[in-house]
Design a protein around this motif. Structure first.
Motif, PDB file in Angstrom:
ATOM      1  N   VAL A  15     -22.234 -11.010   3.860  1.00 30.72           N
ATOM      2  CA  VAL A  15     -21.113 -11.652   3.176  1.00 30.72           C
ATOM      3  C   VAL A  15     -21.557 -12.983   2.577  1.00 30.72           C
ATOM      4  N   SER A  16     -21.086 -13.249   1.367  1.00 27.56           N
ATOM      5  CA  SER A  16     -21.321 -14.535   0.698  1.00 27.56           C
ATOM      6  C   SER A  16     -19.963 -15.188   0.474  1.00 27.56           C
ATOM      7  N   PHE A  17     -19.490 -15.933   1.465  1.00 23.96           N
ATOM      8  CA  PHE A  17     -18.171 -16.562   1.352  1.00 23.96           C
ATOM      9  C   PHE A  17     -18.140 -17.522   0.171  1.00 23.96           C
ATOM     10  N   ASP A  18     -17.066 -17.434  -0.616  1.00 24.05           N
ATOM     11  CA  ASP A  18     -16.891 -18.352  -1.743  1.00 24.05           C
ATOM     12  C   ASP A  18     -15.448 -18.837  -1.875  1.00 24.05           C
ATOM     13  N   LYS A  19     -14.582 -18.373  -0.966  1.00 20.49           N
ATOM     14  CA  LYS A  19     -13.171 -18.754  -1.025  1.00 20.49           C
ATOM     15  C   LYS A  19     -12.698 -19.181   0.357  1.00 20.49           C
ATOM     16  N   ALA A  20     -11.995 -20.290   0.420  1.00 24.59           N
ATOM     17  CA  ALA A  20     -11.353 -20.756   1.652  1.00 24.59           C
ATOM     18  C   ALA A  20     -10.138 -21.571   1.234  1.00 24.59           C
ATOM     19  N   ASP A  21      -8.970 -21.022   1.476  1.00 21.45           N
ATOM     20  CA  ASP A  21      -7.721 -21.684   1.090  1.00 21.45           C
ATOM     21  C   ASP A  21      -6.786 -21.765   2.282  1.00 21.45           C
ATOM     22  N   ILE A  22      -6.057 -22.873   2.356  1.00 21.73           N
ATOM     23  CA  ILE A  22      -4.945 -23.000   3.288  1.00 21.73           C
ATOM     24  C   ILE A  22      -3.704 -23.213   2.442  1.00 21.73           C
ATOM     25  N   THR A  23      -2.762 -22.280   2.556  1.00 19.69           N
ATOM     26  CA  THR A  23      -1.504 -22.382   1.834  1.00 19.69           C
ATOM     27  C   THR A  23      -0.439 -22.840   2.821  1.00 19.69           C
ATOM     28  N   LEU A  24       0.073 -24.041   2.623  1.00 18.54           N
ATOM     29  CA  LEU A  24       1.099 -24.588   3.511  1.00 18.54           C
ATOM     30  C   LEU A  24       2.432 -23.894   3.278  1.00 18.54           C
ATOM     31  N   PHE A  48     -18.673 -24.178   0.039  1.00 21.67           N
ATOM     32  CA  PHE A  48     -19.663 -23.103   0.082  1.00 21.67           C
ATOM     33  C   PHE A  48     -20.881 -23.352  -0.799  1.00 21.67           C
ATOM     34  N   PRO A  49     -20.749 -23.847  -2.038  1.00 25.36           N
ATOM     35  CA  PRO A  49     -21.964 -24.160  -2.807  1.00 25.36           C
ATOM     36  C   PRO A  49     -22.835 -25.229  -2.132  1.00 25.36           C
ATOM     37  N   ILE A  50     -22.207 -26.158  -1.432  1.00 22.25           N
ATOM     38  CA  ILE A  50     -22.970 -27.181  -0.707  1.00 22.25           C
ATOM     39  C   ILE A  50     -23.756 -26.531   0.437  1.00 22.25           C
ATOM     40  N   LEU A  51     -23.071 -25.697   1.208  1.00 23.05           N
ATOM     41  CA  LEU A  51     -23.742 -25.004   2.312  1.00 23.05           C
ATOM     42  C   LEU A  51     -24.832 -24.076   1.794  1.00 23.05           C
ATOM     43  N   ASN A  52     -24.573 -23.406   0.680  1.00 18.96           N
ATOM     44  CA  ASN A  52     -25.576 -22.512   0.087  1.00 18.96           C
ATOM     45  C   ASN A  52     -26.842 -23.284  -0.273  1.00 18.96           C
ATOM     46  N   ALA A  53     -26.664 -24.465  -0.860  1.00 19.43           N
ATOM     47  CA  ALA A  53     -27.815 -25.287  -1.239  1.00 19.43           C
ATOM     48  C   ALA A  53     -28.600 -25.725  -0.004  1.00 19.43           C
ATOM     49  N   LEU A  54     -27.902 -26.083   1.058  1.00 21.28           N
ATOM     50  CA  LEU A  54     -28.573 -26.510   2.284  1.00 21.28           C
ATOM     51  C   LEU A  54     -29.328 -25.349   2.944  1.00 21.28           C
ATOM     52  N   ARG A  55     -28.722 -24.157   2.909  1.00 19.81           N
ATOM     53  CA  ARG A  55     -29.342 -22.969   3.509  1.00 19.81           C
ATOM     54  C   ARG A  55     -30.418 -22.364   2.618  1.00 19.81           C
ATOM     55  N   SER A 103     -29.611 -20.162   0.361  1.00 21.98           N
ATOM     56  CA  SER A 103     -29.154 -18.782   0.182  1.00 21.98           C
ATOM     57  C   SER A 103     -27.638 -18.773   0.033  1.00 21.98           C
ATOM     58  N   THR A 104     -27.121 -17.819  -0.719  1.00 21.45           N
ATOM     59  CA  THR A 104     -25.665 -17.657  -0.807  1.00 21.45           C
ATOM     60  C   THR A 104     -25.130 -16.781   0.324  1.00 21.45           C
ATOM     61  N   ASP A 105     -26.015 -16.176   1.096  1.00 22.65           N
ATOM     62  CA  ASP A 105     -25.589 -15.330   2.213  1.00 22.65           C
ATOM     63  C   ASP A 105     -25.020 -16.202   3.323  1.00 22.65           C
ATOM     64  N   SER A 106     -23.738 -15.972   3.646  1.00 22.76           N
ATOM     65  CA  SER A 106     -23.041 -16.794   4.637  1.00 22.76           C
ATOM     66  C   SER A 106     -23.074 -16.206   6.038  1.00 22.76           C
ATOM     67  N   GLY A 107     -23.093 -14.902   6.134  1.00 20.80           N
ATOM     68  CA  GLY A 107     -23.042 -14.252   7.434  1.00 20.80           C
ATOM     69  C   GLY A 107     -23.050 -12.752   7.269  1.00 20.80           C
ATOM     70  N   TRP A 108     -22.877 -12.048   8.385  1.00 24.74           N
ATOM     71  CA  TRP A 108     -22.805 -10.605   8.297  1.00 24.74           C
ATOM     72  C   TRP A 108     -21.765 -10.053   9.260  1.00 24.74           C
ATOM     73  N   LEU A 109     -21.300  -8.864   8.927  1.00 20.88           N
ATOM     74  CA  LEU A 109     -20.361  -8.100   9.752  1.00 20.88           C
ATOM     75  C   LEU A 109     -20.952  -6.719   9.965  1.00 20.88           C
ATOM     76  N   GLU A 110     -20.934  -6.266  11.196  1.00 21.24           N
ATOM     77  CA  GLU A 110     -21.386  -4.909  11.493  1.00 21.24           C
ATOM     78  C   GLU A 110     -20.209  -4.081  11.966  1.00 21.24           C
ATOM     79  N   THR A 111     -20.172  -2.849  11.537  1.00 19.59           N
ATOM     80  CA  THR A 111     -19.200  -1.897  12.058  1.00 19.59           C
ATOM     81  C   THR A 111     -19.938  -1.005  13.039  1.00 19.59           C
ATOM     82  N   THR A 112     -19.528  -1.071  14.315  1.00 15.96           N
ATOM     83  CA  THR A 112     -20.195  -0.278  15.349  1.00 15.96           C
ATOM     84  C   THR A 112     -19.425   0.976  15.715  1.00 15.96           C
ATOM     85  N   PHE A 113     -18.130   1.019  15.365  1.00 15.29           N
ATOM     86  CA  PHE A 113     -17.313   2.211  15.577  1.00 15.29           C
ATOM     87  C   PHE A 113     -16.217   2.211  14.527  1.00 15.29           C
TER      88      PHE A 113
END
Length: 160
Positions: free
Chosen positions: A93-102, A114-121, A123-133
């Motif tokens: 996953v490459s997260f690029d959206k984070a919103d809080i709607t009050l 996210f662009p700041i974190l991408n530059a520090l890392r 990579s644009t890859d933010s994390g991963w999710l596995e489906t095990t079942f």
């Protein structure tokens, strides 16, 4: 743990052993989960212990979205994903959206982080999710931060 291989050369043939599952140059932090009843993204922890958290995987558009209703509004984080070349049941996953709607409709956009974190890392890859079942009613998976997920299509099946 997944991916795994059966230990055919040991004394316990039913024992499972973790196999190597690196994501190469992605610089995705992987660690043991140590928080219960919370969701964490980009260092922001949200208490979800008595909340229904939705994880929406749009396979056609290759987008994953996490949503949670809070007392003061709704938090949404998401972004595009791609299949891991190393682990077939893993989505990078490459997260690029984070919103809080009050509740009053005001939107706080935190996607700029996210662009700041991408530059520090590096990579644009933010994390991963596995489906095990996966079946028609339930999906069980885990994330790179050690989070375990048990998800259902039926919101009425969730007991808080």
């Amino acid at each position: 743990t997944s991916p795994s291989v059966v230990g055919d050369k040991d004394n316990f043939p039913n024992q499972w052993k973790p196999s190597f599952a690196s994501e190469g140059d992605s610089n995705i932090e992987t660690k043991q989960f140590n928080a219960k009843g919370s969701v964490s993204a980009a260092g922001i922890n949200v208490d979800t212990s008595n909340r229904v958290v939705k994880q929406i995987i749009d396979v056609k558009e290759s987008i994953v979205t996490n949503e949670v209703e809070l007392d003061f509004g709704r938090a949404v984080a998401g972004g595009p994903f791609r299949q891991s070349p190393n682990v077939p049941n893993r989505a990078i996953v490459s997260f690029d959206k984070a919103d809080i709607t009050l509740n009053n409709g005001f939107v706080i956009n935190l996607g700029f982080v996210f662009p700041i974190l991408n530059a520090l890392r590096g990579s644009t890859d933010s994390g991963w999710l596995e489906t095990t079942f996966l079946d028609e009613d339930i999906r069980i998976g885990r994330g790179n931060k050690g989070t375990m997920f048990v998800l259902t299509r039926d919101p009425n099946a969730v007991k808080l």
